[in-house]
Design a protein around this motif. Structure first.
Motif, PDB file in Angstrom:
ATOM      1  N   UNK A 159     117.686  31.116   6.084  1.00 51.74           N
ATOM      2  CA  UNK A 159     117.681  31.030   4.616  1.00 51.74           C
ATOM      3  C   UNK A 159     119.106  30.899   4.081  1.00 51.74           C
ATOM      4  N   UNK A 160     120.040  31.591   4.718  1.00 55.85           N
ATOM      5  CA  UNK A 160     121.440  31.495   4.319  1.00 55.85           C
ATOM      6  C   UNK A 160     121.940  30.060   4.468  1.00 55.85           C
ATOM      7  N   UNK A 161     121.683  29.450   5.630  1.00 51.52           N
ATOM      8  CA  UNK A 161     122.152  28.089   5.885  1.00 51.52           C
ATOM      9  C   UNK A 161     121.511  27.096   4.925  1.00 51.52           C
ATOM     10  N   UNK A 162     120.240  27.296   4.615  1.00 51.61           N
ATOM     11  CA  UNK A 162     119.561  26.395   3.686  1.00 51.61           C
ATOM     12  C   UNK A 162     120.189  26.468   2.298  1.00 51.61           C
ATOM     13  N   UNK A 163     120.509  27.680   1.844  1.00 52.94           N
ATOM     14  CA  UNK A 163     121.109  27.833   0.524  1.00 52.94           C
ATOM     15  C   UNK A 163     122.521  27.248   0.495  1.00 52.94           C
ATOM     16  N   UNK A 164     123.284  27.471   1.578  1.00 58.38           N
ATOM     17  CA  UNK A 164     124.621  26.891   1.654  1.00 58.38           C
ATOM     18  C   UNK A 164     124.556  25.368   1.665  1.00 58.38           C
ATOM     19  N   UNK A 165     123.538  24.816   2.331  1.00 58.50           N
ATOM     20  CA  UNK A 165     123.359  23.363   2.363  1.00 58.50           C
ATOM     21  C   UNK A 165     123.084  22.825   0.963  1.00 58.50           C
ATOM     22  N   UNK A 166     122.321  23.565   0.166  1.00 60.97           N
ATOM     23  CA  UNK A 166     122.047  23.130  -1.200  1.00 60.97           C
ATOM     24  C   UNK A 166     123.323  23.037  -2.023  1.00 60.97           C
ATOM     25  N   UNK A 167     124.297  23.872  -1.720  1.00 59.38           N
ATOM     26  CA  UNK A 167     125.562  23.807  -2.444  1.00 59.38           C
ATOM     27  C   UNK A 167     126.252  22.463  -2.231  1.00 59.38           C
ATOM     28  N   UNK A 168     126.001  21.839  -1.106  1.00 60.87           N
ATOM     29  CA  UNK A 168     126.575  20.532  -0.803  1.00 60.87           C
ATOM     30  C   UNK A 168     125.659  19.394  -1.218  1.00 60.87           C
ATOM     31  N   UNK A 169     124.411  19.706  -1.526  1.00 61.17           N
ATOM     32  CA  UNK A 169     123.467  18.668  -1.899  1.00 61.17           C
ATOM     33  C   UNK A 169     123.197  17.727  -0.744  1.00 61.17           C
ATOM     34  N   UNK A 170     123.029  16.446  -1.043  1.00 56.71           N
ATOM     35  CA  UNK A 170     122.718  15.455  -0.020  1.00 56.71           C
ATOM     36  C   UNK A 170     123.797  15.338   1.038  1.00 56.71           C
ATOM     37  N   UNK A 171     125.061  15.611   0.674  1.00 54.66           N
ATOM     38  CA  UNK A 171     126.145  15.542   1.653  1.00 54.66           C
ATOM     39  C   UNK A 171     125.933  16.532   2.789  1.00 54.66           C
ATOM     40  N   UNK A 172     125.311  17.648   2.498  1.00 48.80           N
ATOM     41  CA  UNK A 172     125.084  18.642   3.536  1.00 48.80           C
ATOM     42  C   UNK A 172     123.896  18.335   4.416  1.00 48.80           C
ATOM     43  N   UNK A 173     123.030  17.445   3.944  1.00 48.60           N
ATOM     44  CA  UNK A 173     121.794  17.148   4.674  1.00 48.60           C
ATOM     45  C   UNK A 173     121.985  16.053   5.718  1.00 48.60           C
ATOM     46  N   UNK A 174     123.067  15.313   5.630  1.00 50.46           N
ATOM     47  CA  UNK A 174     123.317  14.245   6.589  1.00 50.46           C
ATOM     48  C   UNK A 174     124.137  14.775   7.761  1.00 50.46           C
ATOM     49  N   UNK A 175     124.092  14.043   8.865  1.00 54.31           N
ATOM     50  CA  UNK A 175     124.748  14.475  10.093  1.00 54.31           C
ATOM     51  C   UNK A 175     126.184  13.976  10.201  1.00 54.31           C
ATOM     52  N   UNK A 176     126.608  13.124   9.294  1.00 55.44           N
ATOM     53  CA  UNK A 176     127.869  12.415   9.451  1.00 55.44           C
ATOM     54  C   UNK A 176     129.024  13.162   8.786  1.00 55.44           C
ATOM     55  N   UNK A 177     130.201  13.107   9.413  1.00 56.07           N
ATOM     56  CA  UNK A 177     131.405  13.625   8.793  1.00 56.07           C
ATOM     57  C   UNK A 177     131.518  15.131   8.840  1.00 56.07           C
ATOM     58  N   UNK A 178     132.586  15.646   8.221  1.00 49.36           N
ATOM     59  CA  UNK A 178     132.869  17.077   8.255  1.00 49.36           C
ATOM     60  C   UNK A 178     131.767  17.915   7.650  1.00 49.36           C
ATOM     61  N   UNK A 179     131.192  17.438   6.536  1.00 44.05           N
ATOM     62  CA  UNK A 179     130.128  18.206   5.905  1.00 44.05           C
ATOM     63  C   UNK A 179     128.818  18.111   6.678  1.00 44.05           C
TER      64      UNK A 179
END
Length: 546
Positions: free
Chosen positions: A392-412
């Motif tokens: 749940x923590x990782x999912x919420x942190x991913x939401x902070x990045x939006x779509x950038x956090x959902x992709x596999x590419x790059x630093x994010x």
């Protein structure tokens, strides 16, 4: 260039920073639990694992997954797993930092706490290849029950040399060890194991057996040796099984396939079969389960440490993104609702770090009766609660990045890898119910209620909600909670101990916000629902990674 190709409002990646020097919660946890610890090595490790180059090696080790080669080109059975060179570089770095077995060599002050902190830092870089590191750490004490094997293998298990080539132990400068417990017909119920051990004489390593059977989850099959469970005449027993026998021939361990897992991609998890494989008894026949539980204590600690490290990295990525990303005329981190989310995540990460390092401290004081009781109590509690909070923590942190956090590419894109990795620590070495049941067993091992009351005493009078919980917990412990109540008890013990630790290590604003939300009820049912009285600025200033 077309004007639409201009890139702006895309945050720069979080690279080339020192993961230790920017982690105030970890530093304070170390000052509290190991005040004499020399942290120079942790500072060096923090700098190394924060570089762009090491982050790229972590990416490559996951993108290029391990590959099984069952036979060579001439048709000979070889049962070897090929890894990308970046995997080997990461393994060399982790072993060089002493994250595998060096605490057992008696190095320095508070070696288990130092190793725990290093394990957390390395987890932020790449967690999955730490599986053989963790198992080597856990297997070393058990191996002492076979003095002859330990004499040959012990020094090389604490060596800081990484030698990935399969060859006899006499020819190696360093070794790693794995474990094989789970079979397809029974996961946590190891007593259901069907692998059979038949006596086969004795030699320089003691009583030798031949093992026939299988293992359903056999992680890191390229380790040099394994501790495995098998049914001997006197019952379930623990055996030492090397990949390469002293005469240089491969042992009869056959890798059937590699698991295609949700995450944990850089690590090879396999199914294996033993066909008259040579193995040596460790300890007494029929005592396999207690020995496995002892080893599980170590690996469960690493599950809590690993999740804490992943939480910290997810939080760092979220803070790095929101400081730079503009929305509605100002950075995301200045938006009130985002500040609530980030502060809430920061509290969770801080509390996880405090509890995990506190548990590690118990291993540095094995002769202390209180520490023995707290280790027995807090390991299942920390493994249960911290790991349960991870996904749940990782999912919420991913939401902070939006779509950038959902992709596999790059630093994010690291955020997606963190999200996939989180569940393994909760499942591996006993899922939530097993940890809750282990907690109930711990309640029967001495004056646990008294030890818990002593642990919470320094925080008495500092928050009314903590005082209320601290008064009730020893009574609930003495009442020997039922299985139905075991998960709730594990949660409440975790929260109380976390709060007591924060009372002694963090600024008042952080402690108050944690107690108000987690213990006082001023909180919703999701991250980002802290009360308006929280000092978000103080919490976030402490959490920032740079």
């Amino acid at each position: 260039m077309n004007v639409t190709h201009e890139v702006f409002n895309q945050p720069a990646p979080l690279v080339d920073y020192n993961l230790y020097e920017t982690n105030r919660p970890l530093q304070d946890a170390l000052r509290f639990n190991a005040p004499q610890l020399d942290t120079a090595a942790l500072r060096r490790l923090g700098a190394a694992v924060g570089t762009a180059g090491m982050q790229n090696h972590a990416r490559l080790a996951n993108v290029h997954a391990p590959q099984l080669h069952s036979h060579d080109r001439q048709g000979r059975r070889i049962d070897q797993v090929e890894f990308h060179p970046s995997y080997h570089l990461l393994m060399s770095a982790a072993i060089g930092a002493g994250l595998h077995g060096t605490p057992w060599a008696g190095e320095g002050v508070s070696p288990h706490v130092q190793r725990a902190a290093g394990f957390m830092l390395f987890t932020e870089l790449e967690p999955s290849m730490l599986c053989p590191i963790s198992m080597s750490y856990a297997a070393t004490p058990a191996l002492r029950r076979n003095a002859a094997v330990h004499a040959d293998w012990g020094p090389k298990l604490t060596s800081r040399d990484y030698d990935p080539v399969l060859k006899p132990v006499a020819q190696k400068t360093g070794v790693t060890m794995g474990m094989g417990m789970t079979e397809k017909q029974g996961g946590s119920d190891v007593r259901a194991n069907t692998t059979q051990a038949v006596a086969d004489g004795s030699d320089a390593w003691g009583a030798r057996y031949r093992l026939t059977g299988h293992k359903w989850f056999f992680s890191a099959p390229m380790c040099d040796a394994f501790l495995v469970l098998a049914q001997a005449p006197a019952g379930l027993s623990c055996f030492f099984l090397p990949r390469v026998l002293p005469d240089g021939t491969l042992n009869a361990l056959y890798i059937q396939r590699l698991k295609d897992k949700l995450g944990n991609k850089a690590n090879a998890s396999s199914e294996v079969e033993f066909v008259q494989a040579a193995a040596w008894l460790v300890g007494e026949e029929g005592r396999g389960v207690p020995q496995i539980l002892e080893m599980g204590t170590m690996t469960r600690l690493d599950c809590a440490l690993g999740t804490s490290g992943l939480m910290r990295q997810a939080l760092a990525l979220a803070l790095n993104h929101t400081r730079q990303r503009m929305a509605f005329g100002k950075p995301l981190i200045e938006q009130e609702l985002m500040r609530n989310v980030l502060a809430d995540l920061a509290l969770e990460s801080e509390a996880a770090t405090a509890l995990a390092i506190r548990v590690a401290r118990a291993f540095d004081q094995p002769g202390d009766a209180h520490e023995q009781l707290m280790a027995r109590l807090l390991i299942p509690v920390a493994k249960f609660w911290i790991c349960k909070r991870g996904a749940a923590f990782a999912q919420e942190a991913m939401e902070c990045l939006g779509g950038n956090g959902y992709v596999e590419e790059g630093g994010e894109g690291v955020m997606a890898r963190i999200y996939r990795e989180m569940p393994v620590n909760s499942i591996w070495e006993g899922a939530g119910n097993i940890m809750a049941l282990d907690l109930l067993r711990a309640l029967r091992k001495g004056d646990v209620a008294g030890a818990l009351a002593h642990e919470l005493e320094p925080a008495r009078g500092q928050h009314v909600a903590l005082d209320r919980l601290a008064r009730s917990l020893p009574l609930r412990v003495e009442a020997m909670a039922s299985e139905t109540e075991a998960r709730r008890l594990a949660q409440d013990v975790a929260l109380a101990v976390q709060a007591a630790l924060l009372a002694q290590t963090v600024p008042p604003a952080v402690f108050a916000a944690f107690c108000d939300s987690r213990l006082g009820g001023d909180w919703g049912q999701t991250y980002g629902s802290l009360g308006r009285g929280c000092d978000f600025a103080a919490i976030l200033a402490r959490a920032l990674p740079n």
